[in-house]
Design an enzyme around this catalytic site. Structure first.
Site, PDB file in Angstrom:
ATOM      1  N   GLU A 167      99.878  45.010   4.731  1.00 15.32           N
ATOM      2  CA  GLU A 167     101.246  45.387   4.338  1.00 15.32           C
ATOM      3  C   GLU A 167     101.356  45.754   2.859  1.00 15.32           C
ATOM      4  OE1 GLU A 167     103.954  42.338   5.634  1.00 15.32           O
ATOM      5  OE2 GLU A 167     103.467  42.619   7.725  1.00 15.32           O
ATOM      6  N   GLU A 365     100.356  42.097  13.815  1.00 17.37           N
ATOM      7  CA  GLU A 365     101.318  41.001  13.625  1.00 17.37           C
ATOM      8  C   GLU A 365     102.579  41.289  14.410  1.00 17.37           C
ATOM      9  OE1 GLU A 365     102.571  39.884   9.659  1.00 17.37           O
ATOM     10  OE2 GLU A 365     100.497  39.976   8.921  1.00 17.37           O
TER      11      GLU A 365
HETATM   12  O1  IFM Z   1     104.448  35.838   6.807  1.00 15.08           O
HETATM   13  C1  IFM Z   1     104.454  37.220   6.742  1.00 15.08           C
HETATM   14  C2  IFM Z   1     103.059  37.768   6.595  1.00 15.08           C
HETATM   15  O2  IFM Z   1     102.422  37.243   5.478  1.00 15.08           O
HETATM   16  C3  IFM Z   1     103.083  39.267   6.460  1.00 15.08           C
HETATM   17  N1  IFM Z   1     103.853  39.857   7.522  1.00 15.08           N
HETATM   18  C4  IFM Z   1     105.152  39.322   7.805  1.00 15.08           C
HETATM   19  C5  IFM Z   1     105.071  37.824   7.995  1.00 15.08           C
HETATM   20  C6  IFM Z   1     106.460  37.241   8.297  1.00 15.08           C
HETATM   21  O3  IFM Z   1     107.296  37.482   7.223  1.00 15.08           O
END
Ligand code: IFM
Length: 463
Positions: A167, A365
């Site tokens: 990200e 994710e």
């Molecule tokens: O916890 C975060 C993660 O580190 C990166 N993506 C989003 C998740 C939830 O906010």
């Protein structure tokens, strides 16, 4: 939630995701150096309740138990990240004890039949690099390539799949453009070089990993539909600009070899010839493309109702011409995030259409924070809302597959409750509950649900 379990194609890979800073703790143990997040969390007012991650969920010492929770669930893959300041505390000298930790973790996963899928960088920059300019400096990209070399030389004999960066958009936006995350610079659009240098780091790391024969290299980018608040032209243009800055700024260079908007090229401020050479590096082909999805974003323009046609594309005369507004009429997680599984199908389809021939996608994710209470007297944690969330999002992946998108995997964020950055420990994304006082782990109902979903899938490759 329907009574049946979501079914995905044979060979589809299920996984769980975590990141080093959010779970490891042990921030001053065995030679680890300080990271920007240690510095940031030590500053008053940065994290809810003044919390920090010096202990986090103590994964550094409890990794063996954590691997058991991952493996027993039947997931194929475990995505974690290396802590750069643990491996190279001063960014140049290797810390053998830090590497040993990842060696033990990887061996444990492999022995348990789980494929390790590490991310090189998940936001915990060594402080020494931030002091030298952080991601605003081009040198940080070269430093990441050196760090990748150290890791692949030590672990490349056992790790098959690698993810370069997590990200980059969130890191550049919240850490450099705004002040919510480390390093908290608050630079607005002057943060664009931090986006470019992360992308350059990604491209350089892909090349390093390939030179060392990594079997599969990918990236984990956050993507989401950007919805204009109305059909007013100003809202539409603001939403398009916001999408350029948050979505396409990170996928276009990687999958198309260019930036989506001249505003971005100009904001990076690198001479054209150098930028074009960088883009060739950033566009080095990938084996898979990771998509992190949580919720759509709705954007409105303060100029809606006025005729600013054309203005937004060429300059930003009075600050950023957009502001996120709540998506109306949706259920929300306890973190306040919109629950919109259809947004996952939409963004997967959009990526597929925007980048013909793109590499296979892995949803690296997806998950939800609900404020689950601790275990009831029978030891059970009934997190029905998380099950419904995951069920709906898995079905949304199935819809994308049915529409022709090549999705090969789905990883739940997160394996266990952990440190949710500026929100601290109130936000619980885990399949496994972690007691804040004792750090005891308890499998939630969603963990058992996922185990059953995986067991019900058509047979596929597991190694
Ligand atoms: O916890 C975060 C993660 O580190 C990166 N993506 C989003 C998740 C939830 O906010």
């Amino acid at each position: 939630m329907s009574a049946t379990v979501p079914l995905l194609p044979a060979g589809f890979r299920f996984g769980m995701s975590t990141s080093a800073f959010q779970i490891e703790g042990a921030t001053d143990v065995d030679g680890r150096g300080p990271s920007i997040w240690d510095t940031f969390t030590a500053r008053a007012g940065t994290v809810r309740h003044g919390e920090n991650a010096t202990v986090a969920v103590d994964h550094y010492h409890r990794y063996a138990e954590d691997v058991t929770h991952v493996a027993d669930c039947g997931v194929h893959d475990y995505r974690f990240s290396f802590a750069w300041p643990r491996v190279l505390p001063d960014a140049t000298t290797v810390n053998p004890a830090g590497l040993d930790f990842y060696d033990r973790l990887v061996d444990r996963l492999l022995a348990a039949g789980v494929r390790p899928v590490p991310t090189l960088y998940h936001w915990d920059l060594p402080q020494v690099l931030e002091d030298a300019g952080g991601w605003l400096s081009r040198d940080t990209a070269y430093a990441l390539a050196d760090y990748a070399t150290v890791l692949v030389e030590r672990l490349g004999d056992r790790i098959r799949d690698w993810i370069t960066m997590n990200e980059m958009s969130v890191h550049a936006l919240y850490g450099y453009a705004l002040t919510e995350h480390a390093p908290g610079r608050g630079l607005g659009l002057a943060a664009l070089p931090a986006a470019h240098h992360q992308l350059l780091a990604h491209g350089l790391a892909v090349q390093v990993l390939r030179e060392h024969s990594a079997a599969a290299v990918g990236v984990a980018n956050q993507h989401f539909p950007v919805l204009p608040a109305s059909d007013d032209v100003a809202d539409q243009m603001a939403a398009a600009l916001f999408a350029d800055l948050t979505n396409w700024c990170y996928s276009d260079p990687i999958l198309r070899g260019e930036y989506p908007n001249p505003l971005i090229r100009d904001g990076i401020g690198t001479p054209d010839a150098v930028l074009d050479r960088d883009l060739a590096v950033i566009g080095t082909p990938l084996d898979f493309y990771g998509v992190n999805y949580y919720e759509p974003t709705m954007i409105e323009s303060p100029r809606a109702g006025k005729d600013y046609r054309g203005v937004l594309e060429v300059d930003i005369p009075d600050g950023l011409p957009f502001s996120p507004v709540p998506v109306p009429d949706v259920a929300r997680t306890d973190f306040g995030w919109a629950i919109a599984p259809g947004g996952l199908t939409d963004i997967l389809r959009t990526l597929h259409e925007r980048y013909p021939g793109m590499p296979p996608v892995v949803v690296t994710e997806n998950g939800a924070s609900f404020h689950d209470p601790g275990p009831d007297p029978t030891g059970r944690i009934a997190d029905d809302r998380r099950i419904a969330f995951l069920d709906a999002h898995l079905r949304a992946v199935g819809d994308a597959v049915a529409a022709g998108v090549d999705v090969r995997g789905y990883y739940v964020w997160s394996a266990m409750d952990n440190f949710e950055w500026a929100a601290g420990y109130d936000e619980r994304f885990g399949l496994v509950h972690v007691d804040r006082t004792t750090l005891e782990r308890t499998r939630k109902d969603s963990w058992y649900w996922l185990r059953d979903v995986i067991a019900a899938q058509p047979a596929g490759a597991r190694s």
